[in-house]
Design a protein around this motif. Sequence first.
Motif, PDB file in Angstrom:
ATOM      1  N   PRO A   1       0.781  -1.239   0.095  1.00  0.00           N
ATOM      2  CA  PRO A   1       0.046  -0.030  -0.063  1.00  0.00           C
ATOM      3  C   PRO A   1       0.871   1.168  -0.002  1.00  0.00           C
ATOM      4  O   PRO A   1       0.296   2.155  -0.021  1.00  0.00           O
ATOM      5  N   TYR A   2       2.035   1.131  -0.071  1.00  0.00           N
ATOM      6  CA  TYR A   2       2.928   2.217   0.057  1.00  0.00           C
ATOM      7  C   TYR A   2       4.094   2.121  -0.815  1.00  0.00           C
ATOM      8  O   TYR A   2       4.425   0.960  -1.175  1.00  0.00           O
ATOM      9  N   PRO A   3       4.764   3.317  -1.408  1.00  0.00           N
ATOM     10  CA  PRO A   3       5.551   2.900  -2.324  1.00  0.00           C
ATOM     11  C   PRO A   3       7.120   2.111  -1.795  1.00  0.00           C
ATOM     12  O   PRO A   3       7.508   2.288  -0.544  1.00  0.00           O
ATOM     13  N   LYS A   4       7.690   1.630  -2.731  1.00  0.00           N
ATOM     14  CA  LYS A   4       8.886   0.811  -2.365  1.00  0.00           C
ATOM     15  C   LYS A   4       9.900   1.642  -2.207  1.00  0.00           C
ATOM     16  O   LYS A   4      10.262   2.329  -3.048  1.00  0.00           O
ATOM     17  N   PRO A   5      10.677   1.297  -0.988  1.00  0.00           N
ATOM     18  CA  PRO A   5      11.841   2.387  -0.596  1.00  0.00           C
ATOM     19  C   PRO A   5      13.046   1.867  -1.553  1.00  0.00           C
ATOM     20  O   PRO A   5      13.060   0.490  -1.984  1.00  0.00           O
ATOM     21  N   SER A   6      13.709   2.660  -1.696  1.00  0.00           N
ATOM     22  CA  SER A   6      15.006   2.274  -2.315  1.00  0.00           C
ATOM     23  C   SER A   6      16.176   2.303  -1.535  1.00  0.00           C
ATOM     24  O   SER A   6      16.475   2.904  -0.460  1.00  0.00           O
ATOM     25  N   PRO A   7      17.164   1.390  -1.889  1.00  0.00           N
ATOM     26  CA  PRO A   7      18.369   1.377  -1.004  1.00  0.00           C
ATOM     27  C   PRO A   7      19.138   2.716  -0.942  1.00  0.00           C
ATOM     28  O   PRO A   7      19.792   3.208   0.135  1.00  0.00           O
ATOM     29  N   GLU A   8      19.055   3.600  -2.030  1.00  0.00           N
ATOM     30  CA  GLU A   8      19.860   4.939  -1.832  1.00  0.00           C
ATOM     31  C   GLU A   8      19.126   5.891  -0.805  1.00  0.00           C
ATOM     32  O   GLU A   8      19.947   6.242  -0.102  1.00  0.00           O
ATOM     33  N   ALA A   9      17.927   5.951  -0.896  1.00  0.00           N
ATOM     34  CA  ALA A   9      17.046   6.699  -0.123  1.00  0.00           C
ATOM     35  C   ALA A   9      17.496   6.330   1.465  1.00  0.00           C
ATOM     36  O   ALA A   9      17.473   6.847   2.364  1.00  0.00           O
ATOM     37  N   VAL A  10      17.596   4.712   1.895  1.00  0.00           N
ATOM     38  CA  VAL A  10      17.593   4.362   3.223  1.00  0.00           C
ATOM     39  C   VAL A  10      18.790   4.713   3.679  1.00  0.00           C
ATOM     40  O   VAL A  10      19.090   4.956   4.969  1.00  0.00           O
ATOM     41  N   HIS A  11      20.121   4.407   2.939  1.00  0.00           N
ATOM     42  CA  HIS A  11      21.196   4.691   3.463  1.00  0.00           C
ATOM     43  C   HIS A  11      21.945   6.198   3.219  1.00  0.00           C
ATOM     44  O   HIS A  11      22.978   6.431   3.258  1.00  0.00           O
TER      45      HIS A  11
END
Length: 243
Positions: A89-99
Motif C-alpha cells: 500500500p506504500y511506495p517501495k523504498p530504494s536502497p539509496e534513500a535508506v542509506h
Amino acid sequence: MALDKSPANFDYNSTRNKLILSEYGRNVQNMVKYIVALPTKEERNRYAQVVIDLMGFLNPHLRDVADFKHKLWDHLHIISDYQIDVDSPYPKPSPEAVHIKPAPLNYPHQRIKYKHYGKTIELMIEKAKAIEEPERKRHMVQAIANFMKMAYVQWNKDSVSDESIIADLYALSGGTLKLEENVNLNRVDFRPNNFQQNNNNNRGRNNNQNNQSRGGGNGGKQNNQNRNNNQNRNRNNNGGKKY
C-alpha cells in the motif's frame, strides 16, 4: 565395535546469514525469505500481510510512531533485500534513500565573555543598543540589569552588589549602556529548591525521632530497673527474721 564419535554439525550464528534487522529476529527473516520464493503473487500478498501483523506484534512501540504501518512495510522490503514482489500500500523504498546519511550538525563556536550571564544577555544588550527611543531604552537597560543580577545569584549562590552588575553591564556593552544614578535593582536571594528543603526537613525530623526513641527506650529501661530494685529491697526488709 567402535562407536562413531564424529562431531555433529552444529548450527552456529557465525555460519548463518547476517540478520538485516535484528529487532525482528531470524524467524521473521526466514519467513520473508520463504515469501520471496513463492511462485504466485496472490500467495505472496497473503503471507506478507501475516508477516506485517507479526512484525507489529513483536514491536508494539512502533504503534506510537506516526505511520507505523508504512514503517513496517518499509522494513519488510529491507529484510527481503528489496527482492520481495508484493502489492504494497506504500511506495517501495530504494536502497539509496535508506542509506542516506544526515548532514553533520554544526555546533556553535561562540566566545562568551561572562559565562555566568550567558549568550542571551549579550544578544539582549545588542538589541538595547539599537533602540532609539530614550524611555524605552531606559526600561530595557534596567530589565537587562535585573536579569543579570538574577543570573549571577543563580550560578554563584551568593549576594552581589548593584555596583558590580552595573560595571559588568557597562563592560559588556562597550561603554554604551549605563543605568541612571540612584537606581536600585530588584532584590534577589538564592533559595534552594523544594527538593533540597524537603530532604533537609525529613533528615532533621528523622534524627529527632531517632533521638526520642533512643532516649525513651533507655529511660524506660532505667525506670523498670529502679522499680524492680525497690520492690526487691522492700521484700527483703519485710520478710527478714528478727532475732
